[in-house]
Structures are given as structure tokens and as C-alpha cells.
Design a protein around this motif. Structure first.
Motif, short mmCIF file in Angstrom:
data_model
loop_
_atom_site.label_atom_id
_atom_site.label_comp_id
_atom_site.label_asym_id
_atom_site.label_seq_id
_atom_site.Cartn_x
_atom_site.Cartn_y
_atom_site.Cartn_z
N ARG A 37 31.93 -37.64 29.76
CA ARG A 37 30.98 -38.19 28.77
C ARG A 37 29.64 -38.52 29.42
O ARG A 37 28.58 -38.26 28.84
CB ARG A 37 31.58 -39.44 28.09
N ALA A 38 29.69 -39.08 30.62
CA ALA A 38 28.44 -39.40 31.32
C ALA A 38 27.68 -38.13 31.67
O ALA A 38 26.46 -38.04 31.49
CB ALA A 38 28.74 -40.21 32.59
N LYS A 39 28.41 -37.13 32.16
CA LYS A 39 27.78 -35.86 32.56
C LYS A 39 27.15 -35.16 31.35
O LYS A 39 26.13 -34.50 31.48
CB LYS A 39 28.80 -34.97 33.25
N LYS A 41 25.52 -36.51 29.02
CA LYS A 41 24.21 -37.12 28.77
C LYS A 41 23.09 -36.43 29.56
O LYS A 41 21.93 -36.47 29.16
CB LYS A 41 24.20 -38.60 29.17
N VAL A 44 20.37 -34.08 28.03
CA VAL A 44 19.37 -34.61 27.10
C VAL A 44 18.39 -35.58 27.75
O VAL A 44 17.50 -36.09 27.08
CB VAL A 44 20.04 -35.27 25.88
N LEU A 45 18.56 -35.83 29.05
CA LEU A 45 17.73 -36.84 29.70
C LEU A 45 16.58 -36.28 30.54
O LEU A 45 15.89 -37.04 31.20
CB LEU A 45 18.60 -37.76 30.57
N ASP A 55 23.66 -36.01 37.90
CA ASP A 55 24.42 -34.80 37.54
C ASP A 55 25.26 -34.34 38.73
O ASP A 55 26.45 -34.04 38.58
CB ASP A 55 23.46 -33.71 37.09
N PRO A 109 20.15 -44.95 32.47
CA PRO A 109 20.78 -44.73 31.18
C PRO A 109 22.31 -44.59 31.31
O PRO A 109 23.01 -44.48 30.31
CB PRO A 109 20.16 -43.42 30.69
N PHE A 110 22.80 -44.63 32.53
CA PHE A 110 24.23 -44.44 32.79
C PHE A 110 24.95 -45.75 33.09
O PHE A 110 26.10 -45.75 33.53
CB PHE A 110 24.42 -43.48 33.97
N ASN A 113 28.40 -46.23 31.35
CA ASN A 113 29.38 -45.27 31.86
C ASN A 113 29.82 -45.64 33.27
O ASN A 113 31.02 -45.64 33.58
CB ASN A 113 28.80 -43.85 31.89
#
Length: 131
Positions: A37-39, A41, A44-45, A55, A109-110, A113
Motif C-alpha cells: 500500500r505504501a509503495k 503511493k 502519485v507523489l 520507493d 507522506p508515508f 504507513n
């Protein structure tokens, strides 16, 4: 004492619900899902260095967690120390994502997560090992 109460509550809930208590493999699998789920994101960042670092960190995290899961699923008794070593390496990779943002002084933003991943990782490392 809190840990004992939590463990007791989980055992009682498991007996009441008829569900089996969680295993180390369950926590590893939860970590894999949260990492995915984190990956997700990342795309779009944007293309900042911090996003690129995260990443890469999540890719490494998935590698280590998949190794740990495969060891835990292997026939016979898994090598607990090897499983834990892979979980620890996954946690270090997550830390590198946090560190990248900390160096830039920008908010990550993580954060949600990574906090969840660290909590699950700690459960893996401190859980009474059941496969």
C-alpha cells in the motif's frame, strides 16, 4: 504487564470467536500488504529524491519480508533468527525512507504507513514465535 493483558485478551478473543491466534507469519503477511500500500503511493507523489528513496526502501522491504515469509512457510521448523534478521533488515529499509524526509525537513507522506510497518515489525520480533 500491558503486553500480558494484550496477549491474554487476544487468546480470549480467539477462543470466543473460534479463530486461531495470530502467528509471526500473519504479522509478516500484514507487513507485506502494508508495504504494498505504501509503495502504491509512490507513483502519485512525483519524482523527488525522497520519493525515489522511499520507493527503493519499500522494494527492499518487500524483498526481506518475502524471504522471511518463505522461511516461515518452509517445511520443518523455521530458523527463528534468520526470519527475525530479515524482519530487522526490512525495518532498517523503512527507516531509510523516514531518514530521507528528515534530512530534507519536509513532512513525509508515508508517516502512517511507516508507523504501522514498524509496529507490525516489532510484533514479529517480540512475539512468542508461532508459525
Amino acid at each position: 504487564m500491558i503486553i500480558l493483558a494484550e496477549a491474554t485478551t487476544q487468546s480470549v478473543e480467539a477462543k470466543v470467536d473460534g479463530a486461531k491466534p495470530p502467528t509471526t507469519l500473519d504479522f509478516i503477511n500484514e507487513m507485506i500488504g502494508e508495504t504494498q500500500r505504501a509503495k502504491a503511493k509512490v507513483s502519485v507523489l512525483g519524482n523527488s529524491q525522497m520519493v525515489h528513496d522511499c520507493d527503493k526502501a519499500y522494494g527492499l522491504t518487500l524483498d526481506y519480508l518475502n524471504k522471511a515469509a518463505n522461511m516461515a512457510k518452509a517445511s520443518g521448523t523455521p530458523n527463528t533468527e534468520e526470519v527475525k534478521t530479515n524482519v530487522k533488515e526490512a525495518l532498517k529499509a523503512i527507516d531509510s525512507c523516514d531518514y530521507s524526509y528528515a534530512e530534507s525537513t519536509r513532512p513525509t507522506p508515508f508517516i502512517v504507513n511507516n508507523a504501522e510497518l514498524k509496529a507490525l515489525g516489532n510484533k514479529c520480533l517480540h512475539f512468542d514465535t508461532k508459525w
